[in-house]
Enzyme design. Structure first.
Site, PDB file in Angstrom:
ATOM      1  N   SER A 154       0.848  -1.427   0.018  1.00  0.00           N
ATOM      2  CA  SER A 154      -0.026  -0.128  -0.076  1.00  0.00           C
ATOM      3  C   SER A 154       0.941   1.237  -0.094  1.00  0.00           C
ATOM      4  O   SER A 154       1.485   1.390  -0.752  1.00  0.00           O
ATOM      5  CB  SER A 154      -0.756   0.048   1.310  1.00  0.00           C
ATOM      6  OG  SER A 154      -1.815   1.143   1.134  1.00  0.00           O
ATOM      7  N   ASP A 173      -3.014   6.247  -3.774  1.00  0.00           N
ATOM      8  CA  ASP A 173      -1.848   5.656  -2.965  1.00  0.00           C
ATOM      9  C   ASP A 173      -1.392   4.349  -3.931  1.00  0.00           C
ATOM     10  O   ASP A 173      -2.019   4.253  -5.084  1.00  0.00           O
ATOM     11  CB  ASP A 173      -1.967   5.061  -1.547  1.00  0.00           C
ATOM     12  CG  ASP A 173      -3.192   4.129  -1.420  1.00  0.00           C
ATOM     13  OD1 ASP A 173      -4.030   3.781  -2.403  1.00  0.00           O
ATOM     14  OD2 ASP A 173      -3.068   3.407  -0.387  1.00  0.00           O
ATOM     15  N   ASP A 223      -1.410   1.188  -3.960  1.00  0.00           N
ATOM     16  CA  ASP A 223      -2.541   0.362  -4.442  1.00  0.00           C
ATOM     17  C   ASP A 223      -3.887   0.508  -4.927  1.00  0.00           C
ATOM     18  O   ASP A 223      -4.910  -0.037  -4.899  1.00  0.00           O
ATOM     19  CB  ASP A 223      -2.531  -0.916  -3.317  1.00  0.00           C
ATOM     20  CG  ASP A 223      -2.898  -0.385  -2.019  1.00  0.00           C
ATOM     21  OD1 ASP A 223      -3.337   0.869  -1.952  1.00  0.00           O
ATOM     22  OD2 ASP A 223      -3.478  -1.074  -1.158  1.00  0.00           O
ATOM     23  N   ASP A 229      -6.617   1.986  -3.421  1.00  0.00           N
ATOM     24  CA  ASP A 229      -7.711   1.998  -2.565  1.00  0.00           C
ATOM     25  C   ASP A 229      -7.987   3.384  -2.074  1.00  0.00           C
ATOM     26  O   ASP A 229      -9.293   3.684  -2.113  1.00  0.00           O
ATOM     27  CB  ASP A 229      -7.528   1.045  -1.609  1.00  0.00           C
ATOM     28  CG  ASP A 229      -6.581   1.001  -0.521  1.00  0.00           C
ATOM     29  OD1 ASP A 229      -5.451   1.716  -1.007  1.00  0.00           O
ATOM     30  OD2 ASP A 229      -6.497   0.130   0.340  1.00  0.00           O
TER      31      ASP A 229
HETATM   32 MG    MG Z   1      -3.705   1.459  -0.121  1.00  0.00          MG
END
Ligand code: MG
Length: 451
Positions: free
Chosen positions: A100, A242, A244, A246
């Site tokens: 992340s 960010d 990843d 999400d």
């Molecule tokens: Mg994330």
């Protein structure tokens, strides 16, 4: 950094530093533990753009195949895309390979169950039990699983988002958008989504090589490049993800980042009147959400911190929308996952329908100021320190579901143990920055005084 310090095995998954603690052996063991835990079946895997992703991916595939799992690799894509693919492909579970917003040298495994939601704390404990016991399921030579690549996950995600919003209205508005994907997992799919929504896109940092041009956490301090891109291109909105993809943060039309809480606030203000059910957010999300809930005649339900806590409560209560104040928008009509792509589409539709600038949309609810801080406390001293804060506020309006939250008519203070680091997090929100800072400082002093 020593090996022990750089390895984190917790209910959030397993995280470590590549070249130190995140070894192939460890990854194979965890993949075998997960394959054993789900009793084989189909497992979807995917990863962010970190260069270590390929090593991690190969170790994970080996471990899963050895337990007889059928592996579907959806390649480099956002975590919510992997979560959606788990549901769509009727898989037994999934593994997202991503650290992340952690720095480049980190990587991690996050475990997904068959409904696309991450393992909850109870399930994660069960998985850790399997891992520590080391009695893994072993398929015979003829019973080994197979792996196949599925390149359609991003297309399916884009289509699912387009189906949920008024894509024609957004296209007609021809919105000028600046985008910063931090060379992360959103780098390919996000420009395609914006293209499908007829936006005029000025994109930066969309080379999916995992070399982060700035720290990948989308907090205001890291949005300088995007702010510049908004000003240069005359964009009506800037979007940052960010690594990843999400979490979603915004920059307004003046090049100012309002803070991630505004992502959730804008999304909820748009969605709450259109979908039945309460708004569900975590305890640290801004009080703006309570105001928005009241405005639309909805209940606002608060949960402990962590995507899975919000997601499970939202599913149980039939929530209309919600998520986490750090830019994690959850739209149950799509899935119970923090998803920057649906967040982007919802905010674009809000801009298109209102024909107002982003700053005007944000002025529809009262402004608060949030101050976030943290203090290192040895793990075994944390309960004592938290009790010290509780005692200092005896008789006040306390919520003890996750650490301690003290509510006042115009402000709040939340003091809790981090899920990922040996620290106590302190967050305060108040009508003025001074008051928020003072609440934070008082709590930090109380924790320090606890010794
Ligand atoms: Mg994330």
């Amino acid at each position: 950094m020593n090996t022990i310090k750089s390895l984190k095995i917790s209910i959030s998954g397993v995280r470590g530093v590549v070249g130190e603690s995140l070894t192939p052996q460890l990854l194979v063991d965890f993949a075998q533990a997960f394959g054993t835990y789900v009793r084989s079946g189909r497992i979807v895997i995917g990863r962010d753009t970190r260069p270590s992703g390929e090593m991690v991916r190969n170790a994970v595939v080996g471990g899963l195949l050895a337990t007889g799992c059928e592996v579907v690799d959806v390649g480099v894509c956002p975590v919510p895309t992997i979560q959606l693919a788990v549901e769509r492909l009727a898989a037994a579970g999934g593994i997202a390979i991503t650290a992340s917003h952690n720095p480049e040298q980190w990587n991690a495994l996050k475990f997904i169950r068959s409904d696309g939601i991450f393992l909850n704390s109870y399930q994660a404990e069960e998985l850790l039990e399997v891992y520590h016991q080391g009695q893994f399921r072993m398929a015979s030579a003829r019973g080994l699983g197979r792996v196949r690549f599925d390149p359609t996950a991003a297309d399916a995600h884009i289509q699912a988002v387009l189906d949920l919003v008024d894509a024609d209205a957004i296209r007609a508005a021809r919105i000028r958008v600046a985008l910063d994907c931090c060379n992360g997992a959103g780098s390919e799919v996000t420009p395609r989504l914006l293209d499908a929504l007829g936006c005029q896109v000025h994109a930066i940092n969309v080379t999916p090589d995992g070399r982060f041009p700035h720290p990948p956490e989308p907090v205001p301090d890291n949005l300088g490049q995007l702010a510049e891109a908004v000003k240069q291109s005359g964009a009506q909105v800037g979007f940052a993800q960010d690594a990843d993809a999400d979490r979603l943060a915004l920059v307004d039309e003046n090049g100012h980042p309002p803070g991630e809480d505004y992502t959730l606030a804008l999304a909820c203000d748009f969605l709450a009147p259109r979908h039945d059910g309460p708004i569900v957010v975590n305890l640290s999300a801004s009080r703006m959400i309570d105001d928005i809930a009241k405005k639309h005649g909805r209940r606002c339900i608060r949960t402990p911190i962590g995507e899975v806590n919000v997601a499970e409560r939202m599913k149980r209560e039939g929530g209309s929308c919600g998520g986490e104040g750090n830019g994690g928008v959850i739209v149950p009509a799509l899935h119970y996952c923090r998803d920057s792509l649906i967040g982007i589409a919802v905010i674009l539709q809000s801009l298109a329908e209102s024909r107002e600038p982003l700053t005007s949309l944000m002025q529809r609810f009262p402004a608060y100021h949030i101050v976030k801080s943290k203090i290192e406390v040895p793990s075994d001293r944390i309960p004592h320190a938290l009790k010290h804060v509780v005692d200092a506020h005896e008789g006040e309006d306390l919520d003890l579901t996750d650490g301690v939250k003290i509510n006042w008519p115009d402000s709040w203070l939340h003091v809790r143990r981090s899920n990922t680091e040996p620290v106590i997090r302190v967050i305060a929100e108040a009508p003025t920055p001074d008051r928020a800072q003072r609440l934070c400082d008082e709590a930090l002093a109380q924790i320090a005084a606890a010794g």
